[in-house]
Design a protein around this motif. Structure first.
Motif, PDB file in Angstrom:
ATOM      1  N   CYS A 240     -23.893  32.324   6.578  1.00  0.00           N
ATOM      2  CA  CYS A 240     -23.572  31.451   5.451  1.00  0.00           C
ATOM      3  C   CYS A 240     -22.899  30.185   5.966  1.00  0.00           C
ATOM      4  O   CYS A 240     -22.139  30.225   6.937  1.00  0.00           O
ATOM      5  N   GLU A 241     -23.163  29.074   5.313  1.00  0.00           N
ATOM      6  CA  GLU A 241     -22.578  27.797   5.696  1.00  0.00           C
ATOM      7  C   GLU A 241     -21.282  27.568   4.913  1.00  0.00           C
ATOM      8  O   GLU A 241     -21.292  27.559   3.675  1.00  0.00           O
ATOM      9  N   PRO A 242     -20.144  27.376   5.608  1.00  0.00           N
ATOM     10  CA  PRO A 242     -18.890  27.134   4.882  1.00  0.00           C
ATOM     11  C   PRO A 242     -18.795  25.685   4.401  1.00  0.00           C
ATOM     12  O   PRO A 242     -19.385  24.774   4.978  1.00  0.00           O
ATOM     13  N   SER A 243     -18.031  25.474   3.362  1.00  0.00           N
ATOM     14  CA  SER A 243     -17.736  24.137   2.857  1.00  0.00           C
ATOM     15  C   SER A 243     -16.317  24.136   2.315  1.00  0.00           C
ATOM     16  O   SER A 243     -15.713  25.191   2.106  1.00  0.00           O
ATOM     17  N   GLY A 244     -15.787  22.945   2.070  1.00  0.00           N
ATOM     18  CA  GLY A 244     -14.423  22.829   1.565  1.00  0.00           C
ATOM     19  C   GLY A 244     -13.441  22.572   2.699  1.00  0.00           C
ATOM     20  O   GLY A 244     -13.812  22.184   3.805  1.00  0.00           O
ATOM     21  N   GLY A 245     -12.166  22.794   2.409  1.00  0.00           N
ATOM     22  CA  GLY A 245     -11.138  22.547   3.405  1.00  0.00           C
ATOM     23  C   GLY A 245     -10.955  21.070   3.714  1.00  0.00           C
ATOM     24  O   GLY A 245     -10.581  20.713   4.826  1.00  0.00           O
ATOM     25  N   GLU A 246     -11.191  20.214   2.728  1.00  0.00           N
ATOM     26  CA  GLU A 246     -11.050  18.773   2.921  1.00  0.00           C
ATOM     27  C   GLU A 246      -9.703  18.292   2.366  1.00  0.00           C
ATOM     28  O   GLU A 246      -9.280  18.722   1.294  1.00  0.00           O
ATOM     29  N   PRO A 247      -9.007  17.414   3.089  1.00  0.00           N
ATOM     30  CA  PRO A 247      -7.725  16.910   2.581  1.00  0.00           C
ATOM     31  C   PRO A 247      -7.916  15.967   1.405  1.00  0.00           C
ATOM     32  O   PRO A 247      -8.800  15.124   1.408  1.00  0.00           O
ATOM     33  N   ARG A 248      -7.072  16.130   0.418  1.00  0.00           N
ATOM     34  CA  ARG A 248      -7.072  15.272  -0.763  1.00  0.00           C
ATOM     35  C   ARG A 248      -5.619  14.932  -1.126  1.00  0.00           C
ATOM     36  O   ARG A 248      -4.687  15.555  -0.669  1.00  0.00           O
ATOM     37  N   GLY A 249      -5.450  13.957  -1.990  1.00  0.00           N
ATOM     38  CA  GLY A 249      -4.121  13.573  -2.444  1.00  0.00           C
ATOM     39  C   GLY A 249      -3.445  12.620  -1.483  1.00  0.00           C
ATOM     40  O   GLY A 249      -4.047  12.099  -0.540  1.00  0.00           O
ATOM     41  N   GLU A 250      -2.172  12.382  -1.712  1.00  0.00           N
ATOM     42  CA  GLU A 250      -1.434  11.399  -0.925  1.00  0.00           C
ATOM     43  C   GLU A 250       0.063  11.695  -0.954  1.00  0.00           C
ATOM     44  O   GLU A 250       0.536  12.530  -1.730  1.00  0.00           O
ATOM     45  N   ILE A 251       0.774  10.999  -0.089  1.00  0.00           N
ATOM     46  CA  ILE A 251       2.236  11.040  -0.103  1.00  0.00           C
ATOM     47  C   ILE A 251       2.746   9.950  -1.039  1.00  0.00           C
ATOM     48  O   ILE A 251       2.319   8.799  -0.939  1.00  0.00           O
ATOM     49  N   VAL A 252       3.631  10.305  -1.950  1.00  0.00           N
ATOM     50  CA  VAL A 252       4.231   9.352  -2.877  1.00  0.00           C
ATOM     51  C   VAL A 252       5.656   9.068  -2.407  1.00  0.00           C
ATOM     52  O   VAL A 252       6.467   9.992  -2.257  1.00  0.00           O
ATOM     53  N   LEU A 253       5.956   7.801  -2.135  1.00  0.00           N
ATOM     54  CA  LEU A 253       7.300   7.403  -1.717  1.00  0.00           C
ATOM     55  C   LEU A 253       8.182   7.237  -2.950  1.00  0.00           C
ATOM     56  O   LEU A 253       7.783   6.613  -3.938  1.00  0.00           O
ATOM     57  N   THR A 254       9.370   7.801  -2.921  1.00  0.00           N
ATOM     58  CA  THR A 254      10.240   7.811  -4.101  1.00  0.00           C
ATOM     59  C   THR A 254      11.551   7.073  -3.812  1.00  0.00           C
ATOM     60  O   THR A 254      12.002   6.968  -2.672  1.00  0.00           O
ATOM     61  N   GLY A 255      12.178   6.591  -4.879  1.00  0.00           N
ATOM     62  CA  GLY A 255      13.473   5.929  -4.789  1.00  0.00           C
ATOM     63  C   GLY A 255      13.451   4.637  -3.995  1.00  0.00           C
ATOM     64  O   GLY A 255      14.189   4.496  -3.023  1.00  0.00           O
ATOM     65  N   PRO A 256      12.630   3.635  -4.386  1.00  0.00           N
ATOM     66  CA  PRO A 256      12.557   2.403  -3.606  1.00  0.00           C
ATOM     67  C   PRO A 256      13.790   1.515  -3.793  1.00  0.00           C
ATOM     68  O   PRO A 256      14.382   1.450  -4.870  1.00  0.00           O
ATOM     69  N   THR A 257      14.171   0.850  -2.726  1.00  0.00           N
ATOM     70  CA  THR A 257      15.218  -0.173  -2.747  1.00  0.00           C
ATOM     71  C   THR A 257      14.691  -1.386  -1.991  1.00  0.00           C
ATOM     72  O   THR A 257      14.196  -1.249  -0.863  1.00  0.00           O
ATOM     73  N   THR A 258      14.791  -2.561  -2.603  1.00  0.00           N
ATOM     74  CA  THR A 258      14.237  -3.781  -2.015  1.00  0.00           C
ATOM     75  C   THR A 258      15.342  -4.611  -1.357  1.00  0.00           C
ATOM     76  O   THR A 258      16.426  -4.793  -1.917  1.00  0.00           O
ATOM     77  N   PHE A 259      15.018  -5.099  -0.155  1.00  0.00           N
ATOM     78  CA  PHE A 259      15.883  -6.033   0.564  1.00  0.00           C
ATOM     79  C   PHE A 259      15.104  -7.334   0.775  1.00  0.00           C
ATOM     80  O   PHE A 259      13.931  -7.301   1.138  1.00  0.00           O
ATOM     81  N   CYS A 260      15.745  -8.448   0.533  1.00  0.00           N
ATOM     82  CA  CYS A 260      15.182  -9.755   0.877  1.00  0.00           C
ATOM     83  C   CYS A 260      15.939 -10.268   2.100  1.00  0.00           C
ATOM     84  O   CYS A 260      17.168 -10.424   2.061  1.00  0.00           O
ATOM     85  N   CYS A 261      15.198 -10.496   3.182  1.00  0.00           N
ATOM     86  CA  CYS A 261      15.838 -10.798   4.461  1.00  0.00           C
ATOM     87  C   CYS A 261      15.423 -12.180   4.968  1.00  0.00           C
ATOM     88  O   CYS A 261      14.354 -12.701   4.629  1.00  0.00           O
ATOM     89  N   GLN A 262      16.284 -12.747   5.818  1.00  0.00           N
ATOM     90  CA  GLN A 262      15.938 -14.014   6.451  1.00  0.00           C
ATOM     91  C   GLN A 262      14.800 -13.829   7.451  1.00  0.00           C
ATOM     92  O   GLN A 262      13.997 -14.721   7.662  1.00  0.00           O
ATOM     93  N   ARG A 263      14.742 -12.684   8.046  1.00  0.00           N
ATOM     94  CA  ARG A 263      13.644 -12.296   8.939  1.00  0.00           C
ATOM     95  C   ARG A 263      13.546 -10.771   8.881  1.00  0.00           C
ATOM     96  O   ARG A 263      14.446 -10.101   8.364  1.00  0.00           O
ATOM     97  N   ARG A 264      12.504 -10.267   9.424  1.00  0.00           N
ATOM     98  CA  ARG A 264      12.340  -8.816   9.416  1.00  0.00           C
ATOM     99  C   ARG A 264      13.309  -8.189  10.419  1.00  0.00           C
ATOM    100  O   ARG A 264      13.366  -8.591  11.571  1.00  0.00           O
ATOM    101  N   PRO A 265      14.085  -7.190   9.978  1.00  0.00           N
ATOM    102  CA  PRO A 265      15.025  -6.554  10.893  1.00  0.00           C
ATOM    103  C   PRO A 265      14.295  -5.981  12.116  1.00  0.00           C
ATOM    104  O   PRO A 265      13.209  -5.422  12.017  1.00  0.00           O
ATOM    105  N   GLY A 266      14.935  -6.154  13.263  1.00  0.00           N
ATOM    106  CA  GLY A 266      14.347  -5.656  14.491  1.00  0.00           C
ATOM    107  C   GLY A 266      13.474  -6.664  15.201  1.00  0.00           C
ATOM    108  O   GLY A 266      13.063  -6.419  16.341  1.00  0.00           O
ATOM    109  N   GLU A 267      13.156  -7.780  14.547  1.00  0.00           N
ATOM    110  CA  GLU A 267      12.332  -8.813  15.165  1.00  0.00           C
ATOM    111  C   GLU A 267      13.187 -10.031  15.508  1.00  0.00           C
ATOM    112  O   GLU A 267      14.081 -10.410  14.754  1.00  0.00           O
ATOM    113  N   LYS A 268      12.869 -10.633  16.658  1.00  0.00           N
ATOM    114  CA  LYS A 268      13.590 -11.822  17.073  1.00  0.00           C
ATOM    115  C   LYS A 268      13.089 -13.021  16.276  1.00  0.00           C
ATOM    116  O   LYS A 268      11.928 -13.102  15.866  1.00  0.00           O
ATOM    117  N   GLU A 269      13.986 -13.980  16.080  1.00  0.00           N
ATOM    118  CA  GLU A 269      13.575 -15.181  15.360  1.00  0.00           C
ATOM    119  C   GLU A 269      12.620 -16.013  16.185  1.00  0.00           C
ATOM    120  O   GLU A 269      12.690 -16.023  17.412  1.00  0.00           O
TER     121      GLU A 269
END
Length: 269
Positions: A240-269
């Motif tokens: 018999c030929e198997p089928s299925g076992g395929e990934p579905r769905g996604e990760i949902v990121l929760t509790g967002p907080t926004t920062f507005c920065c002069q440059r991206r942290p960790g990067e040199k100007e």
């Protein structure tokens, strides 16, 4: 990865969040059990010598059908009756999963962020609901405005780079169920034999049954078989030929907080 400590210019940590999850997810491969050639449900007796006339089901032939040499009863066969052997069957496959080829990893984050509080430089124009974080380039920090409220954020002039960090994740991924197709490549045929002696050695008559057609074991006039048995002539149930076992769905990121920065942290100007 290890987060840096707050710099001396902004020693108080006010927020710790995450930007990108690195959460391994893999579905285990589906597999199918092996099918099997199955015996007919029963043997039937026919009134005539050539499997014609009325039929009567006989429920005692299971020992015959499993290959055991048995002495048939008068109700099962005599020299005035023939035997009808039902068509063979192939049992369906059952779906399962293989062990994962690699271990599942513990949820973790690929990139995280740390916000530290300090004094705002004079003349900085930000919303009253925001907190400023001074920069410390050598430790990877940047001067940002942290927005505490909800809703869409428009970064002010001088802080053009928006960085969104999250408190956590909700994993909504899943694997589709494993299923098995019907058996293919199957060939199952059964031979029903009758013998003159009581030990299944002196062959009298033979009849075959397959998955395509039932079989007939015609009686020999004037001779009553003293033993009978059934054997597999071809026992190839296929696969018999198997089928299925395929990934579905996604990760949902929760509790967002926004920062507005002069440059991206960790990067040199």
């Amino acid at each position: 990865m290890d987060e840096p400590l707050c710099p001396s210019s902004a020693p108080a940590m006010v927020y710790w969040g995450y930007e990108t999850p690195d959460y391994f997810f893999e579905c285990s491969p589906c597999r199918c059990s092996e099918p099997a050639c199955a015996l007919p449900d029963d043997v039937r007796t026919a009134a005539s010598l050539k499997c014609g006339g009325s039929e009567v089901a006989v429920r005692e032939p299971q020992e015959i059908l499993n290959g055991t040499c048995v002495v048939p009863s008068e109700a099962l066969v005599n020299d005035h009756k023939s035997l009808l052997l039902g068509a063979t069957r192939v049992t369906p496959c059952e779906a399962g999963v293989e062990p994962p080829p690699v271990p599942r990893l513990i949820p973790r984050w690929y990139r995280s962020g740390l916000a530290c509080a300090g004094n705002l430089p004079e003349g900085t124009n930000v919303s009253p609901s925001a907190t400023g974080v001074p920069s410390d380039e050598e430790s990877g920090f940047a001067r940002c405005v942290m927005y505490l409220g909800e809703g869409e954020v428009t970064c002010p002039e001088g802080y053009p780079v928006d960085v969104v960090l999250y408190d956590g994740i909700r994993d909504e991924r899943y694997c589709t169920p494993c299923e098995c197709g019907p058996p293919t490549g199957s060939e199952c045929s059964l031979m029903l034999l009758s013998f003159r002696d009581g030990a299944c050695e002196e062959l009298l008559t033979a009849g075959a049954a397959s998955s395509d057609a039932p079989g007939c074991l015609a009686a020999t006039p004037g001779v009553k078989p003293k033993s009978m048995k059934a054997i597999w002539q071809v026992n190839q149930p296929g696969s018999c030929e198997p089928s299925g076992g395929e990934p579905r769905g996604e990760i949902v990121l929760t509790g967002p907080t926004t920062f507005c920065c002069q440059r991206r942290p960790g990067e040199k100007e």
